[in-house]
Scaffold this active site. Structure first.
Site, PDB file in Angstrom:
ATOM      1  N   LYS A   3      66.154  -1.045  32.104  1.00  0.00           N
ATOM      2  CA  LYS A   3      65.188  -1.197  31.011  1.00  0.00           C
ATOM      3  C   LYS A   3      65.625  -0.501  29.739  1.00  0.00           C
ATOM      4  O   LYS A   3      66.461   0.406  29.753  1.00  0.00           O
ATOM      5  CB  LYS A   3      63.802  -0.734  31.469  1.00  0.00           C
ATOM      6  N   ARG A  35      61.944  -1.536  42.130  1.00  0.00           N
ATOM      7  CA  ARG A  35      62.319  -2.894  41.749  1.00  0.00           C
ATOM      8  C   ARG A  35      63.615  -2.793  40.953  1.00  0.00           C
ATOM      9  O   ARG A  35      63.607  -2.282  39.833  1.00  0.00           O
ATOM     10  CB  ARG A  35      61.193  -3.510  40.908  1.00  0.00           C
TER      11      ARG A  35
END
Ligand code: 7PM
Length: 264
Positions: free
Chosen positions: A212, A246
């Site tokens: 991210k 995840r």
């Protein structure tokens, strides 16, 4: 994470899924619409066409791990569950219209799809409730919180309670602070440090920090060079109490987590 696109995409998605299992994935999260900021929404028929054949192909192969469907659309949830998915991953946290209107700051929340809660309640599927401020189109424009940890925790508590009221047992519910979804770098860092506080809600925690942009902000690296930062984030999250991670780089993360388990 598996994004299924077209016909050629079906073979690719299935091969990618099998590769992720080989690498040690414990769950496969399959989605047909990108959650990238400013991504164009995918029409229902197209989303179904992208994900259902992949789920069917994996179920036909009798894979040894559960399939999670990454969607906020109740119709996709129902079709995916019917095809064999056993977890719903909803970036809108199963928000319903009524509940949404009842809160004063409802404008700050995502658009609701009526029926998501019911779709899960009428099944045996587990669910991941994720927090997001705004919608994927608007969430990174100007995220604002008075107290990000308290507000995210309160949202997760409310949605967990809505699940319980709808008949979804506590052991079917996972909670996720939604890193990067309507959050600045400071918000993401505050939430990462506060993971132990979210354990008060007595549900397993799912963390998605893999690749991210907050990791890009910390390292200066582009998305294709965030492996080491992602593994570090996974290790710290696990040590802070996250139960599910995840990730994109399964093998590296699984190896790192083996070391965490051995040394903790
Ligand atoms: C662009 C931006 C592409 C963000 C992909 C993403 C999560 C999720 C995603 C998460 C849960 C990504 C994200 N992130 N579902 N879906 N938790 N439950 O990095 O953190 O894959 S999409």
């Amino acid at each position: 994470m598996i994004l299924a696109a077209n016909r050629r995409g079906l073979d690719f998605a299935v091969a990618h899924a099998l590769d992720l299992i080989e690498q040690g994935a414990a769950v496969l999260d399959i989605g047909g619409e990108s959650t990238r900021p400013n991504a164009t929404p995918v029409p229902l028929a197209e989303e179904l066409q992208r994900v259902i054949p992949v789920i069917e192909a994996l179920v036909a192969r009798d894979i040894p791990v559960p399939i999670s469907i990454d969607t906020y659309k109740p119709e996709v949830m129902r079709a995916a569950i019917a095809a064999g998915a056993s977890i719903v991953n909803d970036i809108r946290g199963l928000q319903e219209k009524g509940a949404l209107e009842a809160v004063a700051n409802s404008h700050a929340r995502g658009l609701q799809e009526k029926g998501a809660l019911e779709a899960v309640a009428n099944s045996h599927a587990g669910v991941c409730i994720m927090h997001m401020q705004g919608t994927p189109q608007t969430m990174q424009l100007e995220p604002h919180y008075d107290d990000v940890v308290a507000e995210v925790k309160q949202f997760l508590r409310e949605q967990r309670d809505a699940c319980l009221t709808a008949g979804i047992a506590q052991d079917r519910i996972m909670l996720d602070p939604g890193f990067g979804f309507g959050k600045t770098r400071a918000h993401n860092i505050a939430l990462a440090k506060a993971l132990p506080q979210l354990l008060d809600l007595h549900c397993p925690l799912l963390v998605g920090l893999s690749r991210k942009s907050v990791l890009g902000q910390m390292t200066g690296n582009d998305v294709d060079a965030r492996l080491h930062a992602s593994v570090a984030a996974a290790v710290i999250s696990a040590m802070q109490g996250a139960h599910l991670l995840r990730v994109h780089d399964v093998k590296a993360t699984v190896e790192a987590l083996k070391v965490v388990a051995a040394l903790q």
